[in-house]
Design a protein around this motif. Structure first.
Motif, short mmCIF file in Angstrom:
data_model
loop_
_atom_site.label_atom_id
_atom_site.label_comp_id
_atom_site.label_asym_id
_atom_site.label_seq_id
_atom_site.Cartn_x
_atom_site.Cartn_y
_atom_site.Cartn_z
N GLY A 10 0.82 -1.19 0.00
CA GLY A 10 0.00 0.00 0.00
C GLY A 10 0.86 1.25 0.00
N ASN A 11 0.18 2.39 -0.11
CA ASN A 11 0.90 3.67 -0.08
C ASN A 11 0.10 4.77 0.62
N ARG A 12 -0.88 4.39 1.42
CA ARG A 12 -1.67 5.37 2.18
C ARG A 12 -1.56 5.05 3.66
N GLY A 13 -1.39 6.07 4.47
CA GLY A 13 -1.33 5.88 5.91
C GLY A 13 0.02 5.37 6.37
N GLU A 14 0.03 4.74 7.52
CA GLU A 14 1.25 4.17 8.10
C GLU A 14 1.46 2.78 7.51
N VAL A 15 1.91 2.75 6.26
CA VAL A 15 1.91 1.51 5.49
C VAL A 15 2.77 0.42 6.11
N ARG A 16 3.94 0.77 6.65
CA ARG A 16 4.78 -0.29 7.21
C ARG A 16 4.10 -0.95 8.41
N SER A 17 3.39 -0.18 9.20
CA SER A 17 2.61 -0.74 10.32
C SER A 17 1.46 -1.57 9.78
N LEU A 18 0.83 -1.10 8.72
CA LEU A 18 -0.27 -1.85 8.10
C LEU A 18 0.23 -3.18 7.53
N LEU A 19 1.45 -3.20 6.98
CA LEU A 19 2.01 -4.46 6.49
C LEU A 19 2.17 -5.46 7.63
N ASP A 20 2.66 -4.98 8.77
CA ASP A 20 2.81 -5.86 9.93
C ASP A 20 1.45 -6.36 10.40
N ARG A 21 0.46 -5.48 10.42
CA ARG A 21 -0.88 -5.89 10.86
C ARG A 21 -1.50 -6.86 9.85
N ALA A 22 -1.28 -6.63 8.57
CA ALA A 22 -1.79 -7.56 7.56
C ALA A 22 -1.20 -8.95 7.77
N LYS A 23 0.09 -9.01 8.06
CA LYS A 23 0.73 -10.31 8.31
C LYS A 23 0.09 -10.99 9.51
N GLU A 24 -0.17 -10.24 10.58
CA GLU A 24 -0.81 -10.81 11.77
C GLU A 24 -2.20 -11.36 11.42
N LEU A 25 -2.98 -10.58 10.69
CA LEU A 25 -4.33 -11.01 10.31
C LEU A 25 -4.30 -12.22 9.39
N ILE A 26 -3.32 -12.27 8.50
CA ILE A 26 -3.16 -13.43 7.61
C ILE A 26 -2.88 -14.67 8.45
N GLU A 27 -2.01 -14.55 9.46
CA GLU A 27 -1.72 -15.70 10.31
C GLU A 27 -2.95 -16.13 11.11
N GLU A 28 -3.76 -15.17 11.55
CA GLU A 28 -4.96 -15.49 12.32
C GLU A 28 -6.05 -16.13 11.46
N ARG A 29 -6.23 -15.64 10.24
CA ARG A 29 -7.41 -16.03 9.45
C ARG A 29 -7.13 -16.95 8.27
N ILE A 30 -5.89 -16.97 7.82
CA ILE A 30 -5.58 -17.73 6.60
C ILE A 30 -4.69 -18.93 6.89
N GLY A 31 -3.64 -18.73 7.67
CA GLY A 31 -2.75 -19.83 7.99
C GLY A 31 -1.37 -19.35 8.39
N ALA A 32 -0.52 -20.30 8.71
CA ALA A 32 0.83 -20.00 9.20
C ALA A 32 1.68 -19.39 8.09
N VAL A 33 2.34 -18.27 8.41
CA VAL A 33 3.30 -17.66 7.49
C VAL A 33 4.60 -18.43 7.65
N THR A 34 5.04 -19.08 6.58
CA THR A 34 6.26 -19.90 6.64
C THR A 34 7.49 -19.14 6.17
N LYS A 35 7.29 -18.12 5.34
CA LYS A 35 8.38 -17.26 4.87
C LYS A 35 7.84 -15.87 4.68
N ALA A 36 8.68 -14.88 4.98
CA ALA A 36 8.29 -13.47 4.81
C ALA A 36 9.49 -12.68 4.32
N SER A 37 9.29 -11.90 3.28
CA SER A 37 10.36 -11.04 2.79
C SER A 37 10.47 -9.81 3.68
#
Length: 174
Positions: A10-37
């Protein structure tokens, strides 16, 4: 369990924080993150914007089927402030195909599946055109092969940039 590869950005708001939150939500709702760039900064692709984009590629183990995964990613986008109606108005006003957003979650790969439905195309149809996708992909999955072309992510990046795609120095032995 399937292995899906997602890109968040993304490019609106506090994007780096939003990326971290997206990763958390993905782990909660989609599955285990096995690799992250790492987080990658880039110019907007396909349109003009004042702010640069930040992106991250994630490999996820999921029990969700592709269409369920798409629904889950769109729910996460909305929770993190993505407003598709506002984006549509901005695109119409500017005459451009893309617009700024707080969060975008795209499905790049779902195992080795090739799929074309009204809602979803797998693998993502523009992977080979986008350096901002290929750079973080090469960080975590450099030898992953595109299920249609057979090219590795490193090869796709090299073709796109017309330069060697080595992301890190090989280990040297003596």
């Amino acid at each position: 369990m399937a292995r899906a590869v997602l890109i968040t950005g993304g490019n609106r708001g506090e994007v780096r924080s939003l990326l971290d939150r997206a990763k958390e939500l993905i782990e909660e709702r989609i599955g285990a993150v096995t690799k992250a760039s790492a987080h990658y900064e880039s110019e907007p692709w396909g349109f003009e914007a004042e702010q640069r984009f930040w992106n991250q590629v994630l490999e996820v183990e999921t029990a969700l089927e592709p269409e369920e995964l798409l629904t889950a990613t769109q729910s996460i986008e909305a929770e993190l402030g993505r407003d598709r109606i506002r984006e549509g108005a901005e695109k119409a006003q500017s005459g451009q195909h893309y617009a700024s957003r707080s969060m975008d979650v795209d499905i790049l790969f779902y195992d080795e599946r090739v799929l074309l439905t009204e809602r979803l195309t797998l693998p993502h149809p523009r992977i080979a055109e986008r350096e901002f996708v290929l750079r973080p992909l090469c960080e975590i999955l450099p030898q992953k092969r595109h299920p249609e072309s057979g090219a590795t992510m490193e090869e796709l990046l090299q073709r796109l940039t017309q330069q060697p795609a080595k992301i890190s120095e090989p280990n040297k032995t003596r």
